[in-house]
Design a protein around this motif. Structure first.
Motif, PDB file in Angstrom:
ATOM      1  N   ILE A  72      47.455  30.030  16.542  1.00  0.00           N
ATOM      2  CA  ILE A  72      48.504  30.872  16.266  1.00  0.00           C
ATOM      3  C   ILE A  72      49.238  31.266  17.494  1.00  0.00           C
ATOM      4  O   ILE A  72      48.812  30.908  18.511  1.00  0.00           O
ATOM      5  CB  ILE A  72      48.255  32.006  15.061  1.00  0.00           C
ATOM      6  CG1 ILE A  72      47.259  33.135  16.193  1.00  0.00           C
ATOM      7  CG2 ILE A  72      47.750  31.584  13.876  1.00  0.00           C
ATOM      8  CD1 ILE A  72      47.402  34.457  15.610  1.00  0.00           C
ATOM      9  N   ASP A  73      50.264  32.037  17.320  1.00  0.00           N
ATOM     10  CA  ASP A  73      50.926  32.602  18.330  1.00  0.00           C
ATOM     11  C   ASP A  73      51.531  31.582  19.352  1.00  0.00           C
ATOM     12  O   ASP A  73      51.154  31.466  20.557  1.00  0.00           O
ATOM     13  CB  ASP A  73      50.145  33.642  19.033  1.00  0.00           C
ATOM     14  CG  ASP A  73      50.682  34.745  19.815  1.00  0.00           C
ATOM     15  OD1 ASP A  73      52.090  34.639  19.891  1.00  0.00           O
ATOM     16  OD2 ASP A  73      50.167  35.615  20.518  1.00  0.00           O
ATOM     17  N   SER A 118      55.544  41.566  18.940  1.00  0.00           N
ATOM     18  CA  SER A 118      55.691  41.532  17.461  1.00  0.00           C
ATOM     19  C   SER A 118      55.120  42.310  16.747  1.00  0.00           C
ATOM     20  O   SER A 118      53.986  42.874  16.936  1.00  0.00           O
ATOM     21  CB  SER A 118      55.519  39.806  17.200  1.00  0.00           C
ATOM     22  OG  SER A 118      54.116  39.651  16.975  1.00  0.00           O
ATOM     23  N   SER A 147      49.437  43.611  12.179  1.00  0.00           N
ATOM     24  CA  SER A 147      48.921  43.592  13.440  1.00  0.00           C
ATOM     25  C   SER A 147      50.470  44.167  14.356  1.00  0.00           C
ATOM     26  O   SER A 147      51.614  43.756  13.864  1.00  0.00           O
ATOM     27  CB  SER A 147      48.649  42.330  14.047  1.00  0.00           C
ATOM     28  OG  SER A 147      49.216  42.042  15.331  1.00  0.00           O
ATOM     29  N   VAL A 149      52.732  35.516   6.049  1.00  0.00           N
ATOM     30  CA  VAL A 149      53.089  36.692   6.778  1.00  0.00           C
ATOM     31  C   VAL A 149      54.393  36.571   7.327  1.00  0.00           C
ATOM     32  O   VAL A 149      55.108  35.699   7.305  1.00  0.00           O
ATOM     33  CB  VAL A 149      52.194  36.614   8.088  1.00  0.00           C
ATOM     34  CG1 VAL A 149      50.555  36.953   7.632  1.00  0.00           C
ATOM     35  CG2 VAL A 149      52.219  35.328   8.854  1.00  0.00           C
ATOM     36  N   SER A 197      52.963  30.635   6.367  1.00  0.00           N
ATOM     37  CA  SER A 197      51.730  30.967   5.576  1.00  0.00           C
ATOM     38  C   SER A 197      50.661  32.064   6.138  1.00  0.00           C
ATOM     39  O   SER A 197      50.587  32.028   7.345  1.00  0.00           O
ATOM     40  CB  SER A 197      51.152  29.660   5.096  1.00  0.00           C
ATOM     41  OG  SER A 197      50.481  29.094   6.492  1.00  0.00           O
ATOM     42  N   PHE A 198      49.806  32.557   5.277  1.00  0.00           N
ATOM     43  CA  PHE A 198      48.932  33.408   5.741  1.00  0.00           C
ATOM     44  C   PHE A 198      47.766  32.791   5.907  1.00  0.00           C
ATOM     45  O   PHE A 198      47.081  32.051   5.017  1.00  0.00           O
ATOM     46  CB  PHE A 198      48.835  34.383   4.552  1.00  0.00           C
ATOM     47  CG  PHE A 198      47.590  35.284   4.799  1.00  0.00           C
ATOM     48  CD1 PHE A 198      47.779  36.424   5.881  1.00  0.00           C
ATOM     49  CD2 PHE A 198      46.645  35.630   3.959  1.00  0.00           C
ATOM     50  CE1 PHE A 198      46.937  37.361   5.997  1.00  0.00           C
ATOM     51  CE2 PHE A 198      45.604  36.464   3.849  1.00  0.00           C
ATOM     52  CZ  PHE A 198      45.683  37.491   5.026  1.00  0.00           C
ATOM     53  N   ILE A 199      46.930  32.941   7.067  1.00  0.00           N
ATOM     54  CA  ILE A 199      45.665  32.343   7.297  1.00  0.00           C
ATOM     55  C   ILE A 199      44.791  33.574   7.118  1.00  0.00           C
ATOM     56  O   ILE A 199      44.453  34.513   7.657  1.00  0.00           O
ATOM     57  CB  ILE A 199      45.284  32.119   8.764  1.00  0.00           C
ATOM     58  CG1 ILE A 199      46.335  31.249   9.271  1.00  0.00           C
ATOM     59  CG2 ILE A 199      44.017  31.406   9.029  1.00  0.00           C
ATOM     60  CD1 ILE A 199      46.988  29.843   8.595  1.00  0.00           C
ATOM     61  N   LYS A 222      56.410  37.556  10.753  1.00  0.00           N
ATOM     62  CA  LYS A 222      56.370  37.910  12.069  1.00  0.00           C
ATOM     63  C   LYS A 222      57.418  38.283  12.493  1.00  0.00           C
ATOM     64  O   LYS A 222      58.452  37.536  12.563  1.00  0.00           O
ATOM     65  CB  LYS A 222      55.705  36.728  12.991  1.00  0.00           C
ATOM     66  CG  LYS A 222      55.271  37.110  14.331  1.00  0.00           C
ATOM     67  CD  LYS A 222      54.835  35.958  15.247  1.00  0.00           C
ATOM     68  CE  LYS A 222      54.518  36.387  16.608  1.00  0.00           C
ATOM     69  NZ  LYS A 222      53.557  35.349  17.311  1.00  0.00           N
ATOM     70  N   VAL A 261      53.305  42.206  12.890  1.00  0.00           N
ATOM     71  CA  VAL A 261      53.292  40.941  11.678  1.00  0.00           C
ATOM     72  C   VAL A 261      52.726  41.882  10.387  1.00  0.00           C
ATOM     73  O   VAL A 261      52.144  42.663  10.389  1.00  0.00           O
ATOM     74  CB  VAL A 261      51.765  40.075  12.098  1.00  0.00           C
ATOM     75  CG1 VAL A 261      51.394  39.246  11.001  1.00  0.00           C
ATOM     76  CG2 VAL A 261      52.255  39.477  13.425  1.00  0.00           C
ATOM     77  N   ASN A 310      43.976  34.401  19.991  1.00  0.00           N
ATOM     78  CA  ASN A 310      45.135  33.667  19.241  1.00  0.00           C
ATOM     79  C   ASN A 310      44.428  32.465  18.455  1.00  0.00           C
ATOM     80  O   ASN A 310      45.265  31.242  18.259  1.00  0.00           O
ATOM     81  CB  ASN A 310      46.234  33.131  20.274  1.00  0.00           C
ATOM     82  CG  ASN A 310      47.067  34.453  20.781  1.00  0.00           C
ATOM     83  OD1 ASN A 310      47.247  35.224  19.741  1.00  0.00           O
ATOM     84  ND2 ASN A 310      47.893  34.401  21.762  1.00  0.00           N
ATOM     85  N   LYS A 330      39.944  36.726  14.442  1.00  0.00           N
ATOM     86  CA  LYS A 330      40.149  36.020  15.743  1.00  0.00           C
ATOM     87  C   LYS A 330      38.864  35.357  15.931  1.00  0.00           C
ATOM     88  O   LYS A 330      37.803  35.984  15.664  1.00  0.00           O
ATOM     89  CB  LYS A 330      40.349  37.086  16.606  1.00  0.00           C
ATOM     90  CG  LYS A 330      41.862  37.839  16.305  1.00  0.00           C
ATOM     91  CD  LYS A 330      42.410  38.638  17.556  1.00  0.00           C
ATOM     92  CE  LYS A 330      43.487  39.422  17.175  1.00  0.00           C
ATOM     93  NZ  LYS A 330      43.254  40.636  16.385  1.00  0.00           N
ATOM     94  N   PRO A 386      49.475  27.881  11.231  1.00  0.00           N
ATOM     95  CA  PRO A 386      50.259  28.220   9.948  1.00  0.00           C
ATOM     96  C   PRO A 386      51.591  27.461   9.511  1.00  0.00           C
ATOM     97  O   PRO A 386      52.049  26.749  10.452  1.00  0.00           O
ATOM     98  CB  PRO A 386      50.960  29.831  10.291  1.00  0.00           C
ATOM     99  CG  PRO A 386      50.061  30.296  11.530  1.00  0.00           C
ATOM    100  CD  PRO A 386      49.525  28.999  11.998  1.00  0.00           C
TER     101      PRO A 386
HETATM  102  P1  ADP Z   1      51.431  38.512  18.895  1.00  0.00           P
HETATM  103  O1  ADP Z   1      52.423  37.945  19.850  1.00  0.00           O
HETATM  104  O2  ADP Z   1      51.757  39.831  18.757  1.00  0.00           O
HETATM  105  O3  ADP Z   1      50.079  38.210  19.532  1.00  0.00           O
HETATM  106  P2  ADP Z   1      50.422  36.828  17.099  1.00  0.00           P
HETATM  107  O4  ADP Z   1      51.076  35.648  16.503  1.00  0.00           O
HETATM  108  O5  ADP Z   1      49.176  36.531  17.880  1.00  0.00           O
HETATM  109  O6  ADP Z   1      51.460  37.898  17.802  1.00  0.00           O
HETATM  110  O7  ADP Z   1      49.891  37.799  15.620  1.00  0.00           O
HETATM  111  C1  ADP Z   1      49.153  38.916  15.819  1.00  0.00           C
HETATM  112  C2  ADP Z   1      48.010  39.021  15.151  1.00  0.00           C
HETATM  113  O8  ADP Z   1      48.256  39.047  13.756  1.00  0.00           O
HETATM  114  C3  ADP Z   1      47.032  38.079  14.948  1.00  0.00           C
HETATM  115  O9  ADP Z   1      46.067  38.164  15.966  1.00  0.00           O
HETATM  116  C4  ADP Z   1      46.386  37.687  13.830  1.00  0.00           C
HETATM  117  O10 ADP Z   1      45.333  38.522  13.605  1.00  0.00           O
HETATM  118  C5  ADP Z   1      47.631  38.171  12.977  1.00  0.00           C
HETATM  119  N1  ADP Z   1      48.465  37.083  12.375  1.00  0.00           N
HETATM  120  C6  ADP Z   1      49.294  36.147  13.072  1.00  0.00           C
HETATM  121  N2  ADP Z   1      49.636  35.466  12.467  1.00  0.00           N
HETATM  122  C7  ADP Z   1      48.993  35.358  11.028  1.00  0.00           C
HETATM  123  C8  ADP Z   1      48.748  34.437   9.981  1.00  0.00           C
HETATM  124  N3  ADP Z   1      49.863  33.390   9.905  1.00  0.00           N
HETATM  125  N4  ADP Z   1      47.794  34.638   9.191  1.00  0.00           N
HETATM  126  C9  ADP Z   1      47.121  35.650   9.318  1.00  0.00           C
HETATM  127  N5  ADP Z   1      47.001  36.516  10.287  1.00  0.00           N
HETATM  128  C10 ADP Z   1      48.043  36.406  11.384  1.00  0.00           C
END
Ligand code: ADP
Ligand code: MG
Length: 494
Positions: free
Chosen positions: A393-394, A239, A234, A259, A331-333, A261, A241, A382, A342, A318
């Motif tokens: 997350i986030d 950010s 993403s 992942v 860690s990767f979800i 970030k 990712v 999120n 989402k 994560p």
């Molecule tokens: P942003 O601040 O850019 O929104 P996020 O932490 O929400 O950053 O991450 C953006 C996207 O990346 C998320 O919507 C998700 O789809 C993916 N993502 C982020 N962290 C993970 C993770 N640990 N595992 C799987 N996908 C992730």
């Protein structure tokens, strides 16, 4: 000499004899001197310059060569057919295309480069003594016309991207003043474009990352922390990712899939998020002392601390693997390179979405009461749906409830959650007010659904909170070290 004239048989036309047939003649006739003379006369009338044998031989040769080339062209055409890839027999041609001016196919727009009208004539140089001519006709190097021409010619030395137009052949004379301001403009333009380029190189662009970040990522692979960096999951405003295969680290196991970030280093995006960190007492001391680049690192650090707190409360989220400057590895979800959807995109049945709602409610309470945190950007965007669970997350912007705007952020989170689940048909989903009270354990009265009143109550609470935090003073800062995540490797260049 035209060989087609030497015909022994009249051409047969399928439509009968439209033109009178040329009478047939025998070989002896052909050989006869009379015929030779006749032919000579004929060709003399069309080409007056055939008296020399050498000339005749050359003309003949030329004719043969052209016929050879025609044949070659036909063969080439037959060979290539409609094929997109073609072979050229050009090198076997007898007549050079430019020599063969008869052939319209090969005509070129030939231009004598020695007299290029778009090239400035070199102005006459003034001799060392500084003037030319004698007596009354002396022209010094300061002469207006000479100077003007020289200035025009000097435009040739401007950077290639500067368009100086094609008026150079018009005997342009640029005055010193005009030339100087043009020159100044060109060099300032060049400096500006260099700066732009540099800025681009140093910022984390939309898709890719800046060289500094690339190097950091490369170092992680090189050190074996990561096996491979696969691709981008993403790109958000703040950010980027990436998905990566975990490697190994001495002190701790690394998940198979992780992942990265990468917090963007273009500062603009973060400016309006200042309030999430500036007023977070955990970072307040450091915020004021840091340059903008290091503030970005605080975001990554903040996300790490918040995730660590959440993990401790066993909220699905994560797991932090490593923090390196503005890159957070966790860690990767998801599974097999496919990230979990989402909540917004997950196709859930009515029972499952109800179950998800209760999970979210419980998570919000845990976050508030056990982790002492407010997500501050909680929404269906999120939260991920993975293995029958909702994952949070986030959390880089998450703050403690005592943050000057903490409860307002929480109210916004509650509104997002209520609205989403109500829209998805979860009849059990509480109203935003009830949800807020259920999360905080507060009992703010809800008078006739009056949002303004409710928020005013929240703000009043925050005011009281603020005084409380101020009274706590310096002690509060220790919370950061209490959260200490995985050991941070000291950065060589910090
Ligand atoms: P942003 O601040 O850019 O929104 P996020 O932490 O929400 O950053 O991450 C953006 C996207 O990346 C998320 O919507 C998700 O789809 C993916 N993502 C982020 N962290 C993970 C993770 N640990 N595992 C799987 N996908 C992730
Ligand atoms: Mg997000």
């Amino acid at each position: 000499m035209d060989r087609t004239a030497v015909t022994t048989e009249a051409p047969k036309s399928p439509w009968g004899s439209g033109t009178p047939a040329v009478p047939a003649c025998s070989l002896t006739d052909v050989m006869s001197e009379q015929l030779a003379r006749q032919l000579d006369e004929e060709s003399n009338s069309s080409c007056p310059d055939t008296t020399s044998d050498l000339m005749l031989a050359q003309i003949l040769q030329m004719q043969f060569d052209r016929e050879f080339d025609d044949q070659l062209r036909r063969e080439e055409k037959k060979f290539n057919g409609d094929s997109k890839v073609s072979i050229s027999f050009e090198n076997y041609r007898m007549v050079h295309p430019y020599e063969d001016s008869d052939s319209s196919e090969d005509e070129v727009d030939w231009q004598d480069t020695r007299h290029d009208p778009y090239r400035a004539e070199k102005p006459q140089a003034t001799p060392r003594k500084g003037f030319t001519g004698k007596g009354k006709n002396i022209t010094t190097k300061h002469d207006e016309v000479t100077c003007g021409r020289k200035n025009t010619a000097r435009m040739d030395n401007f950077a290639p991207e500067v368009h100086v137009g094609d008026g150079l052949g018009m005997d342009l004379k640029l005055s010193n003043q005009v030339f100087n301001s043009l020159k100044q403009h060109c060099s300032s333009e060049q400096r500006r474009s260099a700066r732009l380029h540099e800025k681009k190189e140093h910022s984390t662009a939309e898709q890719a990352v800046d060289p500094r970040t690339r190097l950091l990522m490369y170092k992680m692979v090189n050190a074996g922390v990561l096996e491979n960096i696969n691709g981008c999951i993403s790109t958000g405003k703040e950010s980027v990712v990436f998905h990566a295969d975990g490697g190994s680290l001495e002190e701790q196991p690394i998940p198979d899939e992780v992942v990265l970030k990468v917090f963007k280093t273009t500062l603009n995006e973060f400016k309006n998020r200042d309030r999430y960190i500036k007023d977070d007492y955990r970072f307040i001391d450091r915020f004021s002392k840091l340059n903008p680049r290091k503030i970005i690192r605080l975001w990554a650090e903040k996300e790490m601390h918040n995730l660590t707190r959440m993990k401790r409360a066993e909220i699905p989220c994560p797991e932090v693997v490593l923090l390196k400057k503005h890159i957070l590895v966790m860690s990767f979800i998801g599974k097999d390179h496919v990230p979990a959807p989402k909540l917004k995109d997950a196709m859930l049945g009515s029972e499952v979405i109800k179950n998800a709602y209760y999970q979210v409610l419980h998570m919000m309470q845990q976050l508030y009461q056990e982790c002492n945190l407010v997500h501050a950007d909680l929404s269906e965007y999120n939260m991920l749906w993975h293995e029958g669970k909702v994952w949070l997350i986030d959390v880089s912007q998450s703050v403690e409830p005592t943050h000057p705007h903490g409860l307002e952020f929480l109210f916004r989170d509650c509104r997002n959650v209520s609205t989403f689940f109500q829209k998805r048909g979860v009849s059990e989903a509480m109203s935003v007010y009830d949800l807020f009270n259920a999360v905080t354990g507060l009992n703010i009265p809800v008078g006739a659904e009056n949002e303004a009143e409710f928020i005013a109550e929240i703000v009043a609470l925050e005011k009281r909170n603020e005084g409380h935090v101020q009274r706590r003073g310096k002690k509060t800062f220790q919370v950061v070290s209490e959260d200490a995540g995985p050991p941070l490797k000291p950065d060589a260049d910090d």
